[in-house]
Enzyme design. Structure first.
Site, PDB file in Angstrom:
ATOM      1  N   HIS A 164      50.308  37.258  34.997  1.00 36.44           N
ATOM      2  CA  HIS A 164      51.585  37.320  34.302  1.00 36.44           C
ATOM      3  C   HIS A 164      51.363  37.042  32.818  1.00 36.44           C
ATOM      4  O   HIS A 164      50.874  35.982  32.457  1.00 36.44           O
ATOM      5  CB  HIS A 164      52.575  36.312  34.903  1.00 36.44           C
ATOM      6  CG  HIS A 164      52.968  36.669  36.300  1.00 36.44           C
ATOM      7  ND1 HIS A 164      53.655  35.820  37.127  1.00 36.44           N
ATOM      8  CD2 HIS A 164      52.768  37.798  37.017  1.00 36.44           C
ATOM      9  CE1 HIS A 164      53.868  36.421  38.295  1.00 36.44           C
ATOM     10  NE2 HIS A 164      53.331  37.615  38.247  1.00 36.44           N
ATOM     11  N   ASP A 197      52.492  44.128  38.244  1.00 34.44           N
ATOM     12  CA  ASP A 197      52.345  44.358  36.800  1.00 34.44           C
ATOM     13  C   ASP A 197      53.603  44.940  36.164  1.00 34.44           C
ATOM     14  O   ASP A 197      53.524  45.656  35.164  1.00 34.44           O
ATOM     15  CB  ASP A 197      51.152  45.289  36.495  1.00 34.44           C
ATOM     16  CG  ASP A 197      49.884  44.829  37.170  1.00 34.44           C
ATOM     17  OD1 ASP A 197      49.623  43.619  37.116  1.00 34.44           O
ATOM     18  OD2 ASP A 197      49.180  45.658  37.764  1.00 34.44           O
TER      19      ASP A 197
HETATM   20  P1  IMP Z   1      44.272  41.419  46.720  1.00 36.77           P
HETATM   21  O1  IMP Z   1      45.619  40.861  46.480  1.00 36.77           O
HETATM   22  O2  IMP Z   1      43.234  40.915  45.758  1.00 36.77           O
HETATM   23  O3  IMP Z   1      43.839  41.316  48.157  1.00 36.77           O
HETATM   24  O4  IMP Z   1      44.333  43.017  46.432  1.00 36.77           O
HETATM   25  C1  IMP Z   1      45.085  43.910  47.258  1.00 36.77           C
HETATM   26  C2  IMP Z   1      45.682  45.021  46.426  1.00 36.77           C
HETATM   27  O5  IMP Z   1      46.742  44.512  45.628  1.00 36.77           O
HETATM   28  C3  IMP Z   1      44.722  45.684  45.442  1.00 36.77           C
HETATM   29  O6  IMP Z   1      45.055  47.051  45.311  1.00 36.77           O
HETATM   30  C4  IMP Z   1      44.999  44.956  44.139  1.00 36.77           C
HETATM   31  O7  IMP Z   1      44.662  45.722  43.021  1.00 36.77           O
HETATM   32  C5  IMP Z   1      46.491  44.774  44.266  1.00 36.77           C
HETATM   33  N1  IMP Z   1      47.012  43.638  43.512  1.00 36.77           N
HETATM   34  C6  IMP Z   1      46.978  42.337  43.866  1.00 36.77           C
HETATM   35  N2  IMP Z   1      47.621  41.585  42.962  1.00 36.77           N
HETATM   36  C7  IMP Z   1      48.103  42.420  42.039  1.00 36.77           C
HETATM   37  C8  IMP Z   1      48.889  42.236  40.859  1.00 36.77           C
HETATM   38  O8  IMP Z   1      49.315  41.143  40.495  1.00 36.77           O
HETATM   39  N3  IMP Z   1      49.164  43.361  40.154  1.00 36.77           N
HETATM   40  C9  IMP Z   1      48.765  44.599  40.550  1.00 36.77           C
HETATM   41  N4  IMP Z   1      48.045  44.810  41.648  1.00 36.77           N
HETATM   42  C10 IMP Z   1      47.717  43.729  42.396  1.00 36.77           C
END
Ligand code: IMP
Length: 452
Positions: free
Chosen positions: A50, A22
């Protein structure tokens, strides 16, 4: 090496996140896309979010590279991405309904597919980790916690890729002869674990899942190519590719705050495996960082501003001013002061050649702002980042304090127009990280950006 060898020169660029995602990568990709012929995503999936604002219109992209907003660009989803076909279709339809030409979109035949049972597995695992945490509440030694995933099936899809036998790639969706067996193997390995989950009957129904997958394949067929050849041929022809990372380096499966990370390589190192283009073709690496820190989900965050006192109030103010709510899940983001120990580490992991500083406008109006330059642990100070979650949880941030600025900077067109305190903040970051801040963003719109 001959004059024409493609390894001569490094014509490609990468945009990577230096925090926990982010950071504003979408906007930076959108900004420098015109200097490139193609934009390629190499990791993650629909967990990413994004946002790009063009002439007051906000576009939220999850899977499609932000470069799609330029009609002449190829937008490539590389093999390292895990692709949710329903989300892809939703995004294509959304763009078309707003008059965006999505014909430059190409999808790798070797990208792995996020299947319906992967989302169910993601949810089941998170629920079970949460129950474990609640059951162990009060046990000071327990580190068990749900990851706080986006529940988009990202981790289980990458796990399936590594398990191999039942994995489904985009190319498999186009092959009705072999697809049913792959799905059958995958479902057989999950049946026991998922049987009691809500919605299990649907995602464990081989015939239904296979029908869904074949339909998805037909919809996606015109977009599918061998993108490793496509991208390497572009490089050979002297074209420039911009590699767009998803998530952030501190969420990288190897270099992030493990185990509170995502399932992919979010740093520049993911470009080779995630696209087939050798990473030495990437000459410019822009590390994107916010002027403060945010994090979604569980895991350590040394500079977090939280609690009922003044810290929590500052955190709430930054969250509101920065609209710090997830693009993908809508969850409020955790907010903290800028952590330069973490950013310096992430810049090192990526070999960043320049920085893009975003959300500077959000810091306007604070009497003072703080930057973490060291961690303290057991009475000792260190400027080393500690990517192991248990160790990082135990550190205390050591801050340098800066005078704040009260002026609205959102209309500034050059660094010279910024208040002296904001300039001092930027210069401090440059010195601490050891690379220049090349881009400063002071608002969501494409126009609210200055290059230096
Ligand atoms: P997952 O990618 O859904 O398995 O989530 C794993 C961790 O990464 C969690 O804490 C999510 O909140 C974080 N996360 C995954 N993608 C993003 C993103 O694009 N921005 C911020 N946090 C992310």
């Amino acid at each position: 090496m001959s004059e024409n060898h493609p390894n001569r020169g490094s014509p490609c660029s990468a945009v990577v996140g230096l925090q926990w995602g982010d950071e504003g990568k979408g906007k930076i990709v959108d900004l420098i896309a015109p200097e490139h012929d193609a934009v390629a995503r190499y990791n993650g999936g629909a967990n990413a979010g994004h946002s790009v604002v063009v002439k007051g219109q906000r576009f939220s992209l999850h899977l499609i590279p932000s470069g799609i907003l330029y009609p002449s660009k190829l937008a490539v989803i590389g093999n390292g991405v895990v692709l949710d076909p329903d989300k892809l279709q939703e995004e294509i339809d959304g763009l078309r309904s707003r008059g965006i030409d999505a014909s430059g979109l190409i999808v790798s035949s070797r990208a792995h597919v996020v299947m319906p049972y992967h989302k169910a597995e993601d949810a089941a695992r998170e629920d079970s980790l949460k129950n474990e945490r609640l059951a162990r509440e009060g046990d000071q030694t327990s580190a068990v916690s749900e990851i706080g995933t986006t529940r988009r099936g990202i981790g289980p899809a990458y796990a399936e890729k590594v398990q191999r036998a039942g994995a489904v790639r985009v190319g498999d969706l186009l092959d009705p002869a072999s697809l049913p067996e792959k799905i059958s193997i995958a479902i057989a390995t999950k049946r026991a674990a998922l049987a009691d989950q809500p919605g299990a009957a649907e995602v464990l129904d081989e015939a239904k899942v296979t029908q869904w997958a074949l339909r998805a394949g037909e919809a996606i067929r015109p977009l599918v190519q061998d993108t490793a050849y496509l991208l390497n041929n572009l490089v050979r022809a002297g074209k420039k590719i911009l590699f767009e990372s998803a998530n952030g380096t501190l969420l990288d499966v190897d270099h992030g705050t493990y185990p509170f990370v995502t399932g992919s390589s979010c740093s520049v190192g993911g470009i080779g495996p995630g696209t087939g283009v050798p990473v030495q073709r990437v000459g410019r690496v822009i590390g994107v960082m916010k002027a403060y820190s945010t994090r979604v989900g569980s895991g350590p965050m040394p500079t977090e501003l939280v609690g009922p006192g003044p810290d929590g109030q500052i955190g709430d103010r930054i969250r509101t001013r920065g609209r710090e709510f997830g693009t993908t899940t809508g969850r409020p983001r955790r907010v903290g002061w800028l952590d330069l120990v973490a950013v310096r580490y992430a810049a090192m992991i990526n070999g960043a050649t320049g920085l893009a500083l975003t959300m500077l406008d959000v810091l306007a109006g604070f009497d003072s702002v703080r930057v973490c330059t060291k961690y303290e642990s057991d009475g000792k100070q260190s400027d080393r980042f500690l990517p192991d979650s248990a160790t990082l949880s135990a550190v205390r941030p050591v801050y340098t304090e800066f005078q704040g600025f009260s002026e609205d900077v959102s209309a500034a067109k050059s660094r010279r127009e910024l208040p002296v305190q904001a300039r001092a903040y930027i210069e401090f970051i440059e010195q601490a990280v050891g690379i220049p801040v090349e881009i400063v963003s002071v608002g969501p719109d494409r126009a609210q950006t200055m290059t230096t």
